[in-house]
Design a protein around this motif. Structure first.
Motif, PDB file in Angstrom:
ATOM      1  N   GLY A  95       0.804  -1.213   0.000  1.00  0.00           N
ATOM      2  CA  GLY A  95       0.000   0.000   0.000  1.00  0.00           C
ATOM      3  C   GLY A  95       0.838   1.264   0.000  1.00  0.00           C
ATOM      4  O   GLY A  95       0.459   2.273   0.593  1.00  0.00           O
ATOM      5  N   ALA A  96       1.968   1.203  -0.665  1.00  0.00           N
ATOM      6  CA  ALA A  96       2.905   2.330  -0.670  1.00  0.00           C
ATOM      7  C   ALA A  96       2.787   3.149  -1.945  1.00  0.00           C
ATOM      8  O   ALA A  96       2.383   2.646  -2.992  1.00  0.00           O
ATOM      9  CB  ALA A  96       4.340   1.808  -0.530  1.00  0.00           C
ATOM     10  N   ARG A  97       3.126   4.411  -1.850  1.00  0.00           N
ATOM     11  CA  ARG A  97       3.201   5.272  -3.025  1.00  0.00           C
ATOM     12  C   ARG A  97       4.490   4.981  -3.770  1.00  0.00           C
ATOM     13  O   ARG A  97       4.548   5.012  -4.986  1.00  0.00           O
ATOM     14  CB  ARG A  97       3.146   6.745  -2.593  1.00  0.00           C
ATOM     15  N   LYS A  98       5.557   4.686  -3.001  1.00  0.00           N
ATOM     16  CA  LYS A  98       6.865   4.406  -3.588  1.00  0.00           C
ATOM     17  C   LYS A  98       7.534   3.288  -2.794  1.00  0.00           C
ATOM     18  O   LYS A  98       7.447   3.261  -1.570  1.00  0.00           O
ATOM     19  CB  LYS A  98       7.732   5.670  -3.543  1.00  0.00           C
ATOM     20  N   ALA A  99       8.192   2.386  -3.498  1.00  0.00           N
ATOM     21  CA  ALA A  99       8.941   1.313  -2.841  1.00  0.00           C
ATOM     22  C   ALA A  99      10.284   1.171  -3.545  1.00  0.00           C
ATOM     23  O   ALA A  99      10.365   1.273  -4.770  1.00  0.00           O
ATOM     24  CB  ALA A  99       8.181  -0.007  -2.897  1.00  0.00           C
ATOM     25  N   SER A 100      11.326   0.960  -2.762  1.00  0.00           N
ATOM     26  CA  SER A 100      12.661   0.782  -3.327  1.00  0.00           C
ATOM     27  C   SER A 100      13.486  -0.069  -2.376  1.00  0.00           C
ATOM     28  O   SER A 100      13.114  -0.266  -1.214  1.00  0.00           O
ATOM     29  CB  SER A 100      13.338   2.137  -3.556  1.00  0.00           C
ATOM     30  N   PHE A 101      14.609  -0.565  -2.877  1.00  0.00           N
ATOM     31  CA  PHE A 101      15.497  -1.325  -2.007  1.00  0.00           C
ATOM     32  C   PHE A 101      16.016  -0.389  -0.928  1.00  0.00           C
ATOM     33  O   PHE A 101      16.395   0.753  -1.216  1.00  0.00           O
ATOM     34  CB  PHE A 101      16.669  -1.911  -2.802  1.00  0.00           C
TER      35      PHE A 101
END
Length: 173
Positions: A95-101
């Motif tokens: 449910g995130a707007r942005k996801a990254s390592f």
């Protein structure tokens, strides 16, 4: 056993485990551990040197998910032959707007584990552990031990049974 390593019960070799991993072994009672050359901890080098097929090795990546100025963390488990779909499946699932390592320094500090050895066993409470369905189906898989100088061997179904774990189709093949 898998590969050319000498596997033994992880509960008998706490010296080969990061502190949080040793403390959480009750969640992975079938875990076995083997010592490796820390210079060969990265998946491709490890598999080549120790004769472990890539499809019997699973990688754990820490993802930082952002929404409304808040950051949350999750672990993703995928076979070494696959990649986690962080920007699609993982981002939506969290449910995130942005996801990254997560940055290396952040991941190691928050987990208490060494980079290249991070494992879902012993992660902070409440962190989602997303386990790709292919990991569960693979049978026994090699994962990190929290340290670069050893690896854990355990059943994919054990990973799916960890606290906060959920089986998800999250790999790009």
């Amino acid at each position: 056993m898998v590969g050319s390593l000498e596997w033994g019960p992880a509960a008998e070799r706490a010296d080969l485990l990061a502190g949080p991993v040793a403390a959480a072994l009750g969640t992975a009672p079938d875990a076995r551990v083997a010592e490796i050359d820390p210079e060969l901890a990265d998946t491709a080098a490890f598999c080549e040197r120790y004769g472990v097929p890539l499809e019997a090795s699973a990688n754990c990546v820490i993802v930082a998910a952002k929404r409304g100025g808040e950051v949350s963390y999750a672990a993703c488990m995928v076979l070494a032959t696959d990649r986690a779909d962080v920007n699609g499946v993982v981002r939506k699932h969290l449910g995130a707007r942005k996801a990254s390592f997560a940055p290396m320094a952040e991941a190691t500090e928050l987990t208490g584990m060494e980079y290249g050895g991070i494992t879902p066993v012993g992660l902070p409470a409440g962190w989602p552990v997303l386990v790709d369905e292919a990991v569960v189906a693979a049978g026994d898989v090699v994962v990190g031990s929290g340290l670069r100088r050893s690896k854990l061997l355990l059943a994919g179904k054990t990973l799916a049974a960890l606290p906060d774990a959920e089986v998800v189709a999250l790999a790009q093949r």
